[in-house]
Design a protein around this motif. Sequence first.
Motif, short mmCIF file in Angstrom:
data_model
loop_
_atom_site.label_atom_id
_atom_site.label_comp_id
_atom_site.label_asym_id
_atom_site.label_seq_id
_atom_site.Cartn_x
_atom_site.Cartn_y
_atom_site.Cartn_z
N LEU A 40 0.83 -1.21 0.00
CA LEU A 40 0.00 0.00 0.00
C LEU A 40 0.86 1.26 0.00
N PHE A 41 1.95 1.23 0.75
CA PHE A 41 2.85 2.37 0.77
C PHE A 41 3.46 2.60 -0.61
N MET A 42 3.90 1.53 -1.26
CA MET A 42 4.48 1.67 -2.60
C MET A 42 3.45 2.18 -3.59
N SER A 43 2.19 1.78 -3.42
CA SER A 43 1.15 2.27 -4.32
C SER A 43 0.91 3.76 -4.15
N GLU A 44 1.15 4.28 -2.94
CA GLU A 44 1.03 5.71 -2.71
C GLU A 44 2.20 6.46 -3.38
N CYS A 45 3.38 5.87 -3.32
CA CYS A 45 4.57 6.51 -3.88
C CYS A 45 4.63 6.38 -5.40
N ILE B 56 0.94 -3.48 -8.87
CA ILE B 56 1.76 -4.20 -7.90
C ILE B 56 1.24 -5.63 -7.76
N ILE B 57 2.15 -6.58 -7.87
CA ILE B 57 1.84 -7.98 -7.57
C ILE B 57 2.66 -8.37 -6.36
N SER B 58 1.98 -8.86 -5.32
CA SER B 58 2.64 -9.23 -4.07
C SER B 58 2.33 -10.68 -3.74
N ILE B 59 3.27 -11.35 -3.08
CA ILE B 59 3.15 -12.78 -2.79
C ILE B 59 3.24 -13.00 -1.28
N GLU B 60 2.31 -13.79 -0.74
CA GLU B 60 2.29 -14.08 0.69
C GLU B 60 1.93 -15.55 0.91
N ALA B 61 2.69 -16.22 1.77
CA ALA B 61 2.47 -17.64 2.04
C ALA B 61 1.49 -17.89 3.18
N ASP B 62 1.41 -16.97 4.13
CA ASP B 62 0.58 -17.18 5.31
C ASP B 62 -0.87 -16.79 5.01
N PRO B 63 -1.82 -17.75 5.09
CA PRO B 63 -3.22 -17.44 4.73
C PRO B 63 -3.85 -16.36 5.60
N GLY B 64 -3.53 -16.36 6.90
CA GLY B 64 -4.10 -15.35 7.78
C GLY B 64 -3.63 -13.95 7.43
N ARG B 65 -2.34 -13.81 7.21
CA ARG B 65 -1.81 -12.50 6.84
C ARG B 65 -2.34 -12.07 5.48
N LEU B 66 -2.47 -13.03 4.57
CA LEU B 66 -2.96 -12.71 3.24
C LEU B 66 -4.38 -12.15 3.30
N GLU B 67 -5.23 -12.78 4.10
CA GLU B 67 -6.61 -12.30 4.22
C GLU B 67 -6.66 -10.91 4.82
N GLU B 68 -5.82 -10.68 5.83
CA GLU B 68 -5.78 -9.34 6.44
C GLU B 68 -5.26 -8.31 5.43
N ALA B 69 -4.28 -8.69 4.64
CA ALA B 69 -3.77 -7.78 3.62
C ALA B 69 -4.85 -7.43 2.61
N LYS B 70 -5.58 -8.43 2.15
CA LYS B 70 -6.66 -8.18 1.19
C LYS B 70 -7.73 -7.28 1.79
N ARG B 71 -8.04 -7.48 3.05
CA ARG B 71 -9.04 -6.65 3.72
C ARG B 71 -8.59 -5.19 3.76
N ARG B 72 -7.32 -4.99 4.12
CA ARG B 72 -6.79 -3.63 4.20
C ARG B 72 -6.71 -2.99 2.81
N ILE B 73 -6.33 -3.77 1.82
CA ILE B 73 -6.25 -3.25 0.45
C ILE B 73 -7.63 -2.85 -0.06
N ASP B 74 -8.63 -3.68 0.21
CA ASP B 74 -10.00 -3.35 -0.17
C ASP B 74 -10.48 -2.10 0.56
N LEU B 75 -10.15 -2.00 1.84
CA LEU B 75 -10.56 -0.86 2.66
C LEU B 75 -10.01 0.45 2.09
N MET B 76 -8.80 0.38 1.54
CA MET B 76 -8.18 1.58 0.96
C MET B 76 -8.45 1.72 -0.54
N GLU B 77 -9.34 0.84 -1.05
CA GLU B 77 -9.78 0.90 -2.45
C GLU B 77 -8.60 0.81 -3.42
#
Length: 218
Positions: free
Chosen positions: A69-74, A80-101
């Motif tokens: 998200l920071f890089m998308s602001e800059c 941006i394509i990002s890769i995450e192995a942990d399902p819990g962190r991935l879901e939280e990341a998607k939630r935050r990304i959706d929240l910030m549109e």
Amino acid sequence: MRDFDRIRSFILSYGKDEQGRLGELYKDAVSQNVPVIRPDMKELLRLLLLMKRPDRILEVGTAWGFSALFMSECAPQAKIISIEADPGRLEEAKRRIDLMEKSDRIEVLEGDAAKVLADMSVSDKIGFDFAFIDAAKAQYLEYFTLIRPMLRPGAVVVSDNVLQDGTILESHFLVEKRDRTIHDRMREYLEYLTHTPGLVTDILPVGDGAAVTVVGEM
């Protein structure tokens, strides 16, 4: 060392704290011990992105999505394509990304980074001009060799945490046994970055160490 710490504190005093939802995300991640880039690393990324103005960014290691998200602001022009192995962190990341549109500009892929990158290197024909590596430290060399064929000439690759809280300075036998594999592989990675034809790398004492590499023709 004490003088260096004072200098670093002085430099950090001029840094910018993120506001709004991005600032809340940073504070939440820190409070819950979720990996997040350090303030001086954040400022280095900001500078490099503003200088490079990349169209496509690849990130290895999403966590809760702060750095994406920071890089998308800059770099508002970038996909941006990002890769995450942990399902819990991935879901939280998607939630935050959706929240910030930002879901139209940030795509998060789930899975072991090496496997995802191996699949991408076959299927993704459009190159990246910026990459940020901040995942399993013992796998950095594998990640880089998988990423390199997908990079455009002149691409910038930033590798975070390469100094391993200073333990990279120690010999193999002075490092805790549980950390020796990471120590040895990180040294091998830095050797690769600094001695491979077509790569120009500088290792900076920023955050926990940053290797900044400019990639030429293979």
